[in-house]
Write an enzyme that holds these catalytic residues in place. Sequence first.
Site, mmCIF file in Angstrom:
data_model
loop_
_atom_site.group_PDB
_atom_site.id
_atom_site.type_symbol
_atom_site.label_atom_id
_atom_site.label_comp_id
_atom_site.label_asym_id
_atom_site.label_seq_id
_atom_site.Cartn_x
_atom_site.Cartn_y
_atom_site.Cartn_z
ATOM 1 N N ASP A 15 47.770 -91.586 -12.411
ATOM 2 C CA ASP A 15 48.639 -90.493 -12.900
ATOM 3 C C ASP A 15 49.107 -89.516 -11.807
ATOM 4 O O ASP A 15 49.074 -88.300 -11.999
ATOM 5 C CB ASP A 15 47.921 -89.713 -14.022
ATOM 6 C CG ASP A 15 47.546 -90.595 -15.203
ATOM 7 O OD1 ASP A 15 47.788 -91.803 -15.156
ATOM 8 O OD2 ASP A 15 46.987 -90.062 -16.182
ATOM 9 N N ASP A 53 50.789 -91.784 -17.077
ATOM 10 C CA ASP A 53 50.716 -91.206 -18.406
ATOM 11 C C ASP A 53 52.163 -91.248 -18.916
ATOM 12 O O ASP A 53 53.081 -90.807 -18.210
ATOM 13 C CB ASP A 53 50.204 -89.759 -18.263
ATOM 14 C CG ASP A 53 49.342 -89.298 -19.412
ATOM 15 O OD1 ASP A 53 48.650 -90.128 -20.037
ATOM 16 O OD2 ASP A 53 49.335 -88.070 -19.683
ATOM 17 N N HIS A 55 54.092 -90.651 -22.331
ATOM 18 C CA HIS A 55 54.065 -90.259 -23.741
ATOM 19 C C HIS A 55 55.454 -90.199 -24.378
ATOM 20 O O HIS A 55 56.405 -89.713 -23.742
ATOM 21 C CB HIS A 55 53.451 -88.854 -23.875
ATOM 22 C CG HIS A 55 52.028 -88.747 -23.416
ATOM 23 N ND1 HIS A 55 51.034 -89.595 -23.859
ATOM 24 C CD2 HIS A 55 51.420 -87.859 -22.574
ATOM 25 C CE1 HIS A 55 49.886 -89.228 -23.294
ATOM 26 N NE2 HIS A 55 50.090 -88.187 -22.506
ATOM 27 N N HIS A 59 54.377 -86.916 -28.984
ATOM 28 C CA HIS A 59 52.988 -87.388 -28.898
ATOM 29 C C HIS A 59 52.019 -86.378 -29.514
ATOM 30 O O HIS A 59 52.138 -85.169 -29.289
ATOM 31 C CB HIS A 59 52.602 -87.656 -27.436
ATOM 32 C CG HIS A 59 51.368 -88.480 -27.306
ATOM 33 N ND1 HIS A 59 50.136 -87.929 -27.001
ATOM 34 C CD2 HIS A 59 51.164 -89.799 -27.478
ATOM 35 C CE1 HIS A 59 49.233 -88.905 -26.987
ATOM 36 N NE2 HIS A 59 49.834 -90.046 -27.265
ATOM 37 N N HIS A 88 53.797 -83.065 -21.662
ATOM 38 C CA HIS A 88 53.728 -83.554 -20.280
ATOM 39 C C HIS A 88 54.010 -85.048 -20.239
ATOM 40 O O HIS A 88 53.797 -85.757 -21.229
ATOM 41 C CB HIS A 88 52.335 -83.264 -19.681
ATOM 42 C CG HIS A 88 51.242 -84.023 -20.373
ATOM 43 N ND1 HIS A 88 50.671 -83.595 -21.549
ATOM 44 C CD2 HIS A 88 50.653 -85.208 -20.085
ATOM 45 C CE1 HIS A 88 49.762 -84.467 -21.939
ATOM 46 N NE2 HIS A 88 49.730 -85.456 -21.078
ATOM 47 N N LYS A 113 50.208 -95.746 -20.147
ATOM 48 C CA LYS A 113 49.240 -95.447 -21.203
ATOM 49 C C LYS A 113 49.671 -94.202 -21.956
ATOM 50 O O LYS A 113 50.464 -93.403 -21.440
ATOM 51 C CB LYS A 113 47.851 -95.259 -20.584
ATOM 52 C CG LYS A 113 47.809 -94.091 -19.606
ATOM 53 C CD LYS A 113 46.494 -94.024 -18.869
ATOM 54 C CE LYS A 113 46.435 -92.879 -17.903
ATOM 55 N NZ LYS A 113 46.462 -91.541 -18.527
ATOM 56 N N CYS A 158 41.575 -88.013 -16.536
ATOM 57 C CA CYS A 158 42.014 -89.413 -16.510
ATOM 58 C C CYS A 158 41.301 -90.239 -15.452
ATOM 59 O O CYS A 158 40.996 -91.410 -15.680
ATOM 60 C CB CYS A 158 43.529 -89.496 -16.397
ATOM 61 S SG CYS A 158 44.305 -88.948 -17.952
HETATM 62 C C1 VGL Z 1 45.698 -86.212 -18.238
HETATM 63 C C2 VGL Z 1 45.428 -84.590 -19.847
HETATM 64 C C3 VGL Z 1 46.338 -85.227 -20.662
HETATM 65 C C4 VGL Z 1 45.321 -86.732 -16.877
HETATM 66 C C5 VGL Z 1 46.602 -86.863 -19.044
HETATM 67 O O1 VGL Z 1 46.086 -87.548 -16.296
HETATM 68 O O2 VGL Z 1 44.250 -86.329 -16.374
HETATM 69 N N1 VGL Z 1 45.111 -85.082 -18.650
HETATM 70 N N2 VGL Z 1 46.921 -86.358 -20.245
HETATM 71 ZN ZN ZN Z 2 48.601 -87.156 -21.311
#
Ligand code: VGL
Ligand code: ZN
Length: 208
Positions: A15, A53, A55, A59, A88, A113, A158
């Site tokens: 990410d 990430d 979404h 989401h 995000h 994901k 993550c």
């Molecule tokens: C993440 C919060 C929500 C991460 C992803 O990549 O750590 N944290 N979505």
């Molecule tokens: Zn996320």
Amino acid sequence: MNTKEALMKALILIDIQHDFLPGGALAVPGGADIIPVVNQLQPRFELVVASQDWHPPDHKSFASAHPGKKTYDVIELRGLRQVLWPDHCVQETNGAAFPAALSTARIEAIFRKGTDPEIDSYSAFYDNGHRKSVGLAGYLREKGVTEVYLAGLAAEICVYYTAMDSLQENFITYYIEDAVRPLVQQEFKKALEQFAAAGGHVIHSSNL
Ligand code: VGL
Ligand code: ZN
């Protein structure tokens, strides 16, 4: 050489996206500092893969999807504790994109994901309820990977969930300590204790 006996190292970039970098929607302090480290490390690995990430705009991990709720409130989502995040990494937006400074030439595959609006997925292996696989474990196994080295954001979310799933999938697993940054330092400390207790390793990029 018996390839079955050989170690094969994969670098997994978790990410590293605009929204987790300073100025982004869910910015990780110092997040951009990992980019030069990660770029320098990539040529040392036989395989480099990344997660994003990714979404949909509605989401259910977004506070905006729950009228009356605020960012960082905690709800129950399909039986799981869910922190409500700011919007995000919305699919196809700049926030979800890799930063231009990140070398992507050696990234052989990207695993996306968090695409199901009803299910959050911190780990790049499985969603938070371990209901669905992202496909990463099978991919790594088919490539002959035995060791997983983790870099990226956020270190205690993550990266941590990916690290714990990696151990559970029987990969020898390393956090590259100078190639991750947490949202909350104290939470990261706890996460690393759990990771070490489960048999995980921590390494500095200078030892790779
Ligand atoms: C993440 C919060 C929500 C991460 C992803 O990549 O750590 N944290 N979505
Ligand atoms: Zn996320």
